[in-house]
Design a protein around this motif. Sequence first.
Motif, PDB file in Angstrom:
ATOM      1  N   GLY A  51       0.814  -1.206   0.000  1.00 42.13           N
ATOM      2  CA  GLY A  51       0.000   0.000   0.000  1.00 42.13           C
ATOM      3  C   GLY A  51       0.849   1.259   0.000  1.00 42.13           C
ATOM      4  N   TRP A  52       1.919   1.246   0.781  1.00 41.61           N
ATOM      5  CA  TRP A  52       2.839   2.385   0.828  1.00 41.61           C
ATOM      6  C   TRP A  52       3.551   2.576  -0.508  1.00 41.61           C
ATOM      7  N   THR A  54       2.562   1.607  -3.423  1.00 38.48           N
ATOM      8  CA  THR A  54       1.585   2.053  -4.428  1.00 38.48           C
ATOM      9  C   THR A  54       1.329   3.548  -4.293  1.00 38.48           C
ATOM     10  N   TRP A  55       1.221   4.024  -3.057  1.00 34.40           N
ATOM     11  CA  TRP A  55       1.012   5.457  -2.828  1.00 34.40           C
ATOM     12  C   TRP A  55       2.216   6.250  -3.326  1.00 34.40           C
ATOM     13  N   CYS A  56       3.416   5.740  -3.047  1.00 34.19           N
ATOM     14  CA  CYS A  56       4.633   6.428  -3.510  1.00 34.19           C
ATOM     15  C   CYS A  56       4.658   6.528  -5.028  1.00 34.19           C
ATOM     16  N   GLY A  58       2.107   6.601  -6.930  1.00 38.02           N
ATOM     17  CA  GLY A  58       1.072   7.531  -7.349  1.00 38.02           C
ATOM     18  C   GLY A  58       1.477   8.989  -7.247  1.00 38.02           C
ATOM     19  N   TYR A  74       1.238  10.480   4.058  1.00 37.32           N
ATOM     20  CA  TYR A  74       0.637   9.166   3.815  1.00 37.32           C
ATOM     21  C   TYR A  74      -0.339   8.801   4.940  1.00 37.32           C
ATOM     22  N   THR A  77      -3.529  10.493   4.486  1.00 39.96           N
ATOM     23  CA  THR A  77      -4.287   9.830   3.421  1.00 39.96           C
ATOM     24  C   THR A  77      -4.995   8.597   3.964  1.00 39.96           C
ATOM     25  N   LEU A  78      -4.283   7.812   4.781  1.00 37.46           N
ATOM     26  CA  LEU A  78      -4.889   6.616   5.375  1.00 37.46           C
ATOM     27  C   LEU A  78      -6.069   6.992   6.256  1.00 37.46           C
ATOM     28  N   THR A  81      -9.186   7.335   4.422  1.00 40.57           N
ATOM     29  CA  THR A  81      -9.539   6.189   3.585  1.00 40.57           C
ATOM     30  C   THR A  81     -10.678   5.392   4.210  1.00 40.57           C
TER      31      THR A  81
END
Length: 336
Positions: A51-52, A54-56, A58, A74, A77-78, A81
């Motif tokens: 997940g981390w 993927t966020w990076c 993005g 981050y 953002t979580l 979510t």
Amino acid sequence: MRRPTASDLIPRQSGRGVAAGATPVDFTDAWLRNRRLSEHTRAAYRRDVTGWLTWCAGVDMDPLRATFLDLNEYARTLEATVDSRSGRLLTPATVARKLSALSSWYAFLVRLRAVPANPVTDADRPRINRDHSATIGLTPEQVDALFVAARADPRPSGPRNLAVLALLADLGLRVGELVSVDVADVGHERGHRSVRFVGKGGRARRRALAPDTAATLDAYLTGRAHAAGVPVDELDGPLLVTATGARLDRHAVFRLVRRLARDAGLPAWDRLSPHSLRHAFATTARAEGVPLEDVQDAMGHADPRTTRRYDRDRHNLDRDPAYRIAAARAARTAAG
């Protein structure tokens, strides 16, 4: 092709001090192989790191150059979510757990000299009430109702389901510990019926089986052996199996607990879990006067504060030490 090992990732010095050719995914594989983890925990950690990463991707950021500011962004953002399963925002405890997994991942990279420092260390993590647990607990009477429902179950799997319930309620096992037990792990030890299993952190553990629990397990194994046409002592493989002989998995145990709770007419049956029975074990043990350290040992907790959090009745005023102190003083006065 041979999979990379941790030694493969020890950096050949480059300008950034990162192992030549190693990717964050390679580091993740090595990190997980380096930890003594259950398959469930290993999968959860991999999801957290994925997940981390993927966020990076993005935000077009190299995770090996991340700072605590990036981790803070981050985390926010979580916190915004929505959990696809509950339909609610991720809880602070869930966000904190994900950041804890990333902290462990980065600590591993620091040891490999792939990054200069752990960026999670200075990140702004959610404040967690360590005295609170989101798991829905059960009263002793509600646990009794589950046993009534299990004994009334006419399905061929009824004896197995009763054995599952007994091991969860009477031993307070984690669901991962429960499903990992093999037939060979059940035996006798110094006059006790016992069961051995692998606990959290890969630690080998053993617990005693009370007479009723042992009888429930014996009835299940006797029926299983009869159906297979073999003596009980020739059974092997997983202790708890499906109709096809496969190992019972954690998802089936979750479904079983909720079905029994629904059959028993328990409120919030659809939000109960095997962990609810673990909480009930701790609460009941303490209510029956079992010392905290014995409950802690039985549950495999490294920190007694964790055990106290499982004790749902710890704030009951009936247990206030003031009553015992006053009673003891009154007894001394009367004796004097």
